[in-house]
Design an enzyme around this catalytic site. Structure first.
Site, mmCIF file in Angstrom:
data_model
loop_
_atom_site.group_PDB
_atom_site.id
_atom_site.type_symbol
_atom_site.label_atom_id
_atom_site.label_comp_id
_atom_site.label_asym_id
_atom_site.label_seq_id
_atom_site.Cartn_x
_atom_site.Cartn_y
_atom_site.Cartn_z
ATOM 1 N N ARG A 69 0.435 5.955 4.507
ATOM 2 C CA ARG A 69 -0.812 6.243 5.229
ATOM 3 C C ARG A 69 -2.036 5.582 4.582
ATOM 4 O O ARG A 69 -3.148 6.071 4.694
ATOM 5 C CB ARG A 69 -1.036 7.757 5.358
ATOM 6 C CG ARG A 69 -0.015 8.467 6.215
ATOM 7 C CD ARG A 69 -0.241 8.152 7.687
ATOM 8 N NE ARG A 69 0.622 8.967 8.525
ATOM 9 C CZ ARG A 69 1.606 8.469 9.260
ATOM 10 N NH1 ARG A 69 1.839 7.186 9.284
ATOM 11 N NH2 ARG A 69 2.339 9.257 9.995
ATOM 12 N N ARG A 111 0.861 -0.347 18.415
ATOM 13 C CA ARG A 111 0.981 -1.799 18.651
ATOM 14 C C ARG A 111 1.144 -2.127 20.126
ATOM 15 O O ARG A 111 0.914 -3.258 20.538
ATOM 16 C CB ARG A 111 2.082 -2.401 17.805
ATOM 17 C CG ARG A 111 3.473 -2.029 18.153
ATOM 18 C CD ARG A 111 4.463 -2.765 17.250
ATOM 19 N NE ARG A 111 5.798 -2.358 17.537
ATOM 20 C CZ ARG A 111 6.479 -1.443 16.878
ATOM 21 N NH1 ARG A 111 5.931 -0.838 15.844
ATOM 22 N NH2 ARG A 111 7.705 -1.135 17.224
ATOM 23 N N THR A 159 12.062 -2.189 10.876
ATOM 24 C CA THR A 159 13.267 -1.865 10.110
ATOM 25 C C THR A 159 13.505 -0.371 9.938
ATOM 26 O O THR A 159 14.441 0.022 9.257
ATOM 27 C CB THR A 159 13.209 -2.498 8.709
ATOM 28 O OG1 THR A 159 12.123 -1.911 7.988
ATOM 29 C CG2 THR A 159 13.059 -4.001 8.785
ATOM 30 N N GLY A 186 0.836 -1.191 0.000
ATOM 31 C CA GLY A 186 0.000 0.000 0.000
ATOM 32 C C GLY A 186 0.868 1.236 0.000
ATOM 33 O O GLY A 186 2.085 1.162 0.163
ATOM 34 N N HIS A 200 3.840 4.270 15.500
ATOM 35 C CA HIS A 200 3.718 2.824 15.291
ATOM 36 C C HIS A 200 3.907 2.067 16.610
ATOM 37 O O HIS A 200 3.172 1.113 16.892
ATOM 38 C CB HIS A 200 4.732 2.338 14.253
ATOM 39 C CG HIS A 200 4.286 2.544 12.851
ATOM 40 N ND1 HIS A 200 3.535 1.631 12.164
ATOM 41 C CD2 HIS A 200 4.484 3.573 11.996
ATOM 42 C CE1 HIS A 200 3.286 2.078 10.956
ATOM 43 N NE2 HIS A 200 3.849 3.261 10.824
ATOM 44 N N GLU A 235 13.859 -4.321 17.176
ATOM 45 C CA GLU A 235 14.346 -3.202 16.362
ATOM 46 C C GLU A 235 15.559 -3.705 15.592
ATOM 47 O O GLU A 235 16.605 -3.976 16.172
ATOM 48 C CB GLU A 235 14.720 -2.006 17.242
ATOM 49 C CG GLU A 235 13.586 -1.446 18.073
ATOM 50 C CD GLU A 235 12.553 -0.658 17.277
ATOM 51 O OE1 GLU A 235 12.818 -0.298 16.097
ATOM 52 O OE2 GLU A 235 11.477 -0.399 17.840
ATOM 53 N N LYS A 253 -1.982 0.107 5.691
ATOM 54 C CA LYS A 253 -1.378 -1.230 5.559
ATOM 55 C C LYS A 253 -0.824 -1.755 6.880
ATOM 56 O O LYS A 253 -0.967 -2.931 7.178
ATOM 57 C CB LYS A 253 -0.311 -1.253 4.460
ATOM 58 C CG LYS A 253 0.896 -0.385 4.703
ATOM 59 C CD LYS A 253 1.784 -0.322 3.467
ATOM 60 C CE LYS A 253 2.931 0.629 3.674
ATOM 61 N NZ LYS A 253 2.537 2.014 3.968
ATOM 62 N N SER A 254 -0.237 -0.890 7.693
ATOM 63 C CA SER A 254 0.302 -1.336 8.982
ATOM 64 C C SER A 254 -0.813 -1.793 9.904
ATOM 65 O O SER A 254 -0.720 -2.850 10.537
ATOM 66 C CB SER A 254 1.082 -0.206 9.660
ATOM 67 O OG SER A 254 2.174 0.178 8.873
#
Length: 180
Positions: free
Chosen positions: A10, A53, A34, A7, A49, A61, A13-14
């Protein structure tokens, strides 16, 4: 099972990728991040992010200087862990920026991409891979941006060929491109 989630920036997709792990309680899925905070705006994106989550994932990380992505994936897959890998565009961009010449950039990216694709053949774990789709806009007037779009496009195509499921996200809505 390998899923590829594509995607734009914004696009949602996440969030969609993270929702694929909503039913899992133990063991926690592993989120391999990443992105590097190269500036304040990117640090804010990373923090956003991390906040969304929260503690639903164990976060790894990724350390570009000291780790090999395939080895990290194999380690967690060997533990029977489900994996969310985000994002291939930031991963590939790092390789692009660290190389010293255009020829070295292509060599590094192709070597790393090949190693990743070979690793995916060996995994026996559920993995969701997130990547940006950058091929929908104009061709850039910047050589590095064109190289990035070309190499990410090649990587996305190779990942889609290996994936069991491919989903394109636009405006938060999934379009299933490939299913098992």
């Amino acid at each position: 099972m390998i899923s590829l989630v594509l995607g734009g920036i914004r696009s949602g997709k996440s969030r969609w990728a993270e929702q694929q792990f909503a039913d899992l309680t133990e063991p926690k899925p592993v989120y391999i991040a990443t992105a590097l905070a190269s500036d304040q705006e990117m640090a804010q994106r990373i923090a956003h992010h991390q906040q969304t989550r929260q503690s639903r994932f164990e976060t790894h990380e990724f350390d570009f200087e000291n780790e090999n992505l395939g080895e990290v994936l194999e380690c967690y897959a060997g533990q029977g862990r489900r994996i969310l890998l985000e994002c291939m565009s930031t991963w590939l961009g790092w390789w692009l920026c660290r190389s010293t010449s255009p020829e070295q950039q292509v060599t590094d990216i192709q070597q790393q991409s090949t190693a990743l694709l070979e690793c995916l053949e060996r995994l026996d774990s559920e993995i969701v891979i997130v990547s940006n789709e950058v091929g929908l806009g104009l061709v850039s007037d910047n050589a590095m941006a064109r190289l990035f779009a070309d190499e990410l496009g090649r990587l996305n195509q190779a990942l889609a060929a290996k994936a069991d499921r491919v989903v394109f996200i636009s405006a938060g809505l999934p379009l299933i491109l490939k299913e098992p």
